[in-house]
Design a protein around this motif. Structure first.
Motif, mmCIF file in Angstrom:
data_model
loop_
_atom_site.group_PDB
_atom_site.id
_atom_site.type_symbol
_atom_site.label_atom_id
_atom_site.label_comp_id
_atom_site.label_asym_id
_atom_site.label_seq_id
_atom_site.Cartn_x
_atom_site.Cartn_y
_atom_site.Cartn_z
ATOM 1 N N CYS A 55 24.762 26.763 -23.471
ATOM 2 C CA CYS A 55 24.610 25.387 -22.773
ATOM 3 C C CYS A 55 23.037 24.862 -23.108
ATOM 4 O O CYS A 55 22.469 25.845 -22.742
ATOM 5 N N CYS A 58 20.686 25.716 -19.407
ATOM 6 C CA CYS A 58 20.426 27.493 -19.303
ATOM 7 C C CYS A 58 19.759 27.877 -20.386
ATOM 8 O O CYS A 58 18.930 29.091 -20.484
ATOM 9 N N CYS A 93 28.823 25.709 -18.195
ATOM 10 C CA CYS A 93 28.241 27.174 -18.304
ATOM 11 C C CYS A 93 28.411 27.268 -16.731
ATOM 12 O O CYS A 93 29.118 26.494 -15.839
ATOM 13 N N CYS A 96 24.817 26.965 -14.430
ATOM 14 C CA CYS A 96 24.263 26.198 -13.343
ATOM 15 C C CYS A 96 24.704 25.171 -12.229
ATOM 16 O O CYS A 96 26.408 25.114 -12.839
HETATM 17 ZN ZN LIG Z 1 23.155 27.123 -17.917
#
Ligand SMILES: [Zn+2]
Ligand SMILES: [Zn+2]
Length: 193
Positions: A55, A58, A93, A96
């Motif tokens: 990702c 993050c 992801c 998120c």
């Molecule tokens: Zn993420």
């Protein structure tokens, strides 16, 4: 991704050179390519592969055994020229809130395997070579998978192209997280037969 495409192109060239040194083949990425929507004279080849993702918001990373890679190939005998278009589906992801779609990252070994399979398919479909059924080399799963396929964050699922072959899932995945198991159970049922 740019570098990555270059790796795919280079490995493909090396493999084609070994089998058809006098013919020109090109491999290009085409994000608009659709499974089963074929222009005349083209053949499709799909593989379900293992890859990992990271990702970009993050930095979390995850792995998936249901990464769809597909190719449309075209061979012109008159010109001794072949063309392959390729598309890889992305995932995003789970953690998120508004994650971007990320392209899968393949190991060099898996890129080689996927392209080896492709070249065998080209020999069969375009040159009518190799009379035995082509045996596909699977990609290597280099670490264990957590949980079931995350359809909500899979680009292929969201576009309706992810009805893949039964995947070998780990037991944990089918025991936990009942919310998303319908696909899993279907896979198990198929693989039990
Ligand atoms: Zn993420
Ligand atoms: Zn999917």
């Amino acid at each position: 991704m740019v570098e990555d495409v270059e790796v795919w192109k280079q490995v493909f060239q090396e493999l084609m050179q070994e089998v058809k040194p006098w013919h020109t083949w090109t491999l290009t990425l085409d994000k608009g390519l659709l499974p089963n929507v074929l222009k005349p004279g083209r053949a499709q080849y799909q593989q379900w592969t293992f890859a990992r993702f990271q990702c970009s918001s993050c930095s979390r990373s995850w792995a998936s055994a249901q990464v769809q890679v597909f190719f449309h190939m075209h061979w012109s005998k008159e010109e001794s020229k072949g063309q392959v278009k390729m598309r890889v589906f992305a995932q995003r992801c789970q953690k998120c809130s508004q994650p971007p779609f990320e392209v899968p990252q393949f190991t060099q070994e898996n890129i080689s395997r996927i392209l080896n399979n492709l070249v065998l398919r080209i020999l069969k479909k375009c040159y009518r070579e190799g009379f035995k059924p082509v045996e596909e080399i699977p990609t290597i799963k280099d670490f264990s998978l957590e949980g079931p396929h995350d359809s909500d964050n899979c680009e292929a699922c969201l576009q309706g192209f992810c009805a893949g072959p039964p995947q070998v899932t780990n037991l944990l995945a089918s025991r936990s997280s009942r919310a998303n198991t319908s696909y899993q159970e279907e896979s198990w049922a198929v693989s039990m037969h």
